[in-house]
Scaffold this motif. Sequence first.
Motif, PDB file in Angstrom:
ATOM      1  N   LEU A   1       0.824  -1.218   0.000  1.00 26.88           N
ATOM      2  CA  LEU A   1       0.000   0.000   0.000  1.00 26.88           C
ATOM      3  C   LEU A   1       0.853   1.261   0.000  1.00 26.88           C
ATOM      4  O   LEU A   1       0.340   2.366   0.038  1.00 26.88           O
ATOM      5  CB  LEU A   1      -0.910  -0.001   1.232  1.00 26.88           C
ATOM      6  CG  LEU A   1      -2.153  -0.865   1.084  1.00 26.88           C
ATOM      7  CD1 LEU A   1      -2.562  -1.477   2.393  1.00 26.88           C
ATOM      8  CD2 LEU A   1      -3.289  -0.048   0.516  1.00 26.88           C
ATOM      9  N   GLN A   2       2.139   1.055  -0.025  1.00 27.19           N
ATOM     10  CA  GLN A   2       3.104   2.169   0.018  1.00 27.19           C
ATOM     11  C   GLN A   2       2.850   3.096   1.203  1.00 27.19           C
ATOM     12  O   GLN A   2       2.907   4.319   1.098  1.00 27.19           O
ATOM     13  CB  GLN A   2       3.068   2.944  -1.298  1.00 27.19           C
ATOM     14  CG  GLN A   2       3.544   2.072  -2.455  1.00 27.19           C
ATOM     15  CD  GLN A   2       3.405   2.743  -3.793  1.00 27.19           C
ATOM     16  OE1 GLN A   2       2.422   3.436  -4.045  1.00 27.19           O
ATOM     17  NE2 GLN A   2       4.383   2.556  -4.642  1.00 27.19           N
ATOM     18  N   ILE A   3       2.534   2.477   2.341  1.00 26.75           N
ATOM     19  CA  ILE A   3       2.367   3.254   3.574  1.00 26.75           C
ATOM     20  C   ILE A   3       3.702   3.261   4.304  1.00 26.75           C
ATOM     21  O   ILE A   3       4.234   2.207   4.643  1.00 26.75           O
ATOM     22  CB  ILE A   3       1.277   2.628   4.475  1.00 26.75           C
ATOM     23  CG1 ILE A   3      -0.093   2.713   3.805  1.00 26.75           C
ATOM     24  CG2 ILE A   3       1.245   3.301   5.840  1.00 26.75           C
ATOM     25  CD1 ILE A   3      -1.209   2.007   4.563  1.00 26.75           C
ATOM     26  N   GLU A   4       4.226   4.427   4.497  1.00 27.79           N
ATOM     27  CA  GLU A   4       5.491   4.545   5.239  1.00 27.79           C
ATOM     28  C   GLU A   4       5.211   5.308   6.520  1.00 27.79           C
ATOM     29  O   GLU A   4       5.134   6.544   6.518  1.00 27.79           O
ATOM     30  CB  GLU A   4       6.542   5.256   4.383  1.00 27.79           C
ATOM     31  CG  GLU A   4       7.004   4.401   3.219  1.00 27.79           C
ATOM     32  CD  GLU A   4       7.951   5.133   2.289  1.00 27.79           C
ATOM     33  OE1 GLU A   4       8.333   6.282   2.585  1.00 27.79           O
ATOM     34  OE2 GLU A   4       8.284   4.544   1.246  1.00 27.79           O
ATOM     35  N   PRO A   5       5.035   4.586   7.617  1.00 31.48           N
ATOM     36  CA  PRO A   5       4.659   5.274   8.855  1.00 31.48           C
ATOM     37  C   PRO A   5       5.778   6.165   9.389  1.00 31.48           C
ATOM     38  O   PRO A   5       6.965   5.912   9.136  1.00 31.48           O
ATOM     39  CB  PRO A   5       4.377   4.124   9.820  1.00 31.48           C
ATOM     40  CG  PRO A   5       5.092   2.944   9.250  1.00 31.48           C
ATOM     41  CD  PRO A   5       5.191   3.141   7.780  1.00 31.48           C
ATOM     42  N   ASN A   6       5.379   7.215  10.098  1.00 24.08           N
ATOM     43  CA  ASN A   6       6.378   8.059  10.775  1.00 24.08           C
ATOM     44  C   ASN A   6       6.859   7.392  12.053  1.00 24.08           C
ATOM     45  O   ASN A   6       8.016   7.445  12.401  1.00 24.08           O
ATOM     46  CB  ASN A   6       5.767   9.422  11.112  1.00 24.08           C
ATOM     47  CG  ASN A   6       5.611  10.271   9.867  1.00 24.08           C
ATOM     48  OD1 ASN A   6       6.515  10.311   9.028  1.00 24.08           O
ATOM     49  ND2 ASN A   6       4.474  10.916   9.723  1.00 24.08           N
ATOM     50  N   ALA A   7       5.911   6.751  12.755  1.00 24.56           N
ATOM     51  CA  ALA A   7       6.275   6.086  14.013  1.00 24.56           C
ATOM     52  C   ALA A   7       6.836   4.700  13.727  1.00 24.56           C
ATOM     53  O   ALA A   7       6.565   4.110  12.682  1.00 24.56           O
ATOM     54  CB  ALA A   7       5.034   5.961  14.897  1.00 24.56           C
TER      55      ALA A   7
END
Lengths: 389, 358
Positions: A133-139
């Motif tokens: 999903l190309q989600i790159e979390p900050n945390a």
Amino acid sequence: MNRDLSRLIDELPDFQEKARGLSEILLSNLVMLSEIPAPTFGEDRRMAFLTERFNEYELLNCSTDEAGNALGIIPGAVGNRNILVVAHLDTIFSEEIDHTVTIEPNTVSGAGIGDDSLGLAAIATLPIVLKHLQIEPNANIVLMGSARSLGRGDLEGIRFFLKNRGIPIDTGICVEGVKLGRLSASSIGMLRAEMEYAVPEEYDWTRFGASGAILSLNDAINRILEIPLPRRPQTSIVLNRLESGAAFNTIPRQAELQLEIRSESGELVRKLGEQIQDIGAEISSKTGSEVTFTVLARREPGGIPFAHPLASTARDILKALGVRPRISPSTSELSAFIDHGIPAVTIGLTEGENHSSPEERLEIAPIFVGIAQLLGLLRAIDGGLTSES
Amino acid sequence: MNLNQWLKRNTFHHSQFRDIPELIEAKEKLGLTVSLCIPTLNEEKTIGKEIVIFRSELMQRYPLLDEIAVIDSGSSDKTLEVASSFGADTYLASEILPGLPNKRGKGENLWKAIHQLKGDIIVYIDADIKNIHPRFVYGLVAPLIHRPEIKYVKAFYDRPLAFSQGIRPSGGGRVTEILIRPLFSLFFPELTAIVQPLSGEYAVRREVLEQIPFPIGYGVETSHLIDVYTLYDLHAFAQTDLDQRVHRNQPTRSLGKMAFGILQTFLKRAQKLGIIDGLPEVSTILRQFQAHEEEFEMIEHTIVEEERPPMNTIEAYLEKRKVLGAGGRRTSAKQGGASRGTSSKGAAKKGTAKNGDA
């Protein structure tokens, strides 16, 4: 609903659809995890499998700890906060039970599949889902399979981790297989105990109570059922398991009862525990049988308020996915977060039937709604939408 | 040949090949393709899990398999629909090489897989395995990738549930120990080194498969061993311990039928090779008994072990291979096939389009 949350909610259908595209990987993880027997205190092979998966994804700090937990970290772009996503490794089933999983077009079934192999499979698949999903979390997202959770394990794994953690945990998500819509943000007070009657070898069988340990336990149960329980705070005593006797013509020397006291009031749980212990001792004194009362686990009531942004966001996400939230307190991993003052919720992933039986069956299609819920919640926490400040 | 030496060199345990990325690197270096064939007849209960595990672990996660195909004998249950819904290429055996007279049997499905599938290596896995795991494929394929002289890798299963220290018996099932092992000991002593000659899981190079005839019924595994042994010798074989295989147990009467079919195949080969001379024409009727109270009734089963000739004698196959050519090995298996969709004959394959990016 704030503007940022509505943007996130717009993403949920896409999350669901893309998660469905990874169904084979999720189901494959589910099968392979489920088919590894993992009775409480015997979770080593599941732990090794999960750690191997974390290693394959090249997560950070892939490791196990003294308590038998499996851990891996998806590093965040900023990395100044940590979200712990946890499912328990152990099941209620012994090694001897057939752990074979069956997959049919719409369902998947097998022992322990919903509690909590599906939760673990979701965690094992999460790194791929985020990448897809190309989600790159900050945390940082800390993934954990927690050991020794159930029964006598008494949440040992998660408690050990939270007590000895080298990194601060800001928020927790406990992932359970069933049921989709389940939402727990608070824990009730609970005491889990075992009452055992034993008739000594030299017992005089001409005395009252000569039918053996079963009769003593029966008397105790009758007395426990007479205890008046208040409507408020909500309180219950659940008799979970009985064991005694071997065959005809054999007087049972031992009888064992496992029970749980649950209440919104911690004080009431303590009082009821003492009262049941007194009942046990009184019957013992009348029948000459010996009683032991062992406390196996305790939980203190607590949790985040109903209006806490984490709880309300979790509800909003469920509603947006067309699922009615079912709010209920929990006595699982969530209690450990509560003990440490960490905001956390427990969520469920799908619908199922025959819960806690070796033939437990889960529906496949709702799993992807459950995964979308998990992703939505992670995004909300990561975006700071669930903080009180 | 020193059998103990062969056992030492050519007997593996699947755990030796757990490094799948390394295996894939070697496979790609050699330019090999691998096809998985699952022959089926009414396996709706177990087929879904096999497809999910193999597609996810050995196609999406690690591209060891280039193709997964289910070849069905005409199931009356939902085997093909289930397999297709989880992304496998599905075929009815009767629709492959339709110009030939139709025959029905597991061996027929295995034989037609040679025509239908594209791989340089074909691995056959039965569909009734309850504890399916990627090791069933990589454990069998790896020796072929790592050792060019090995041509045929057979599975065996040796993971006792409990044993005290020391020596313990190890071997095959009832038909193996009562029929095959004594026969091999008498006539093909070297083949006794194969621990479980009747196991339904094996990986074979195409160049070998296309040279040997295929009994369509019970005798296919036995004939393979004798024919490949005759063509090459024991060096061409290897075997891999896949630990445990959980599957349905067959009643003794079914095993009787199996033994009858195998004996026919064996005798045919023994005669052809001049090992046994002057055999009369053997009967194809097996008689078994059942009792109604005091009365015994004889049940007759006609079991004819028909055989398909080597695939390299089939014109349509040679044509197809010529069209595919050396470079054609990497083209889609769709060519010349009879692949099925979920609902209608000849519909586009579902499985091949479903590739995740993991």
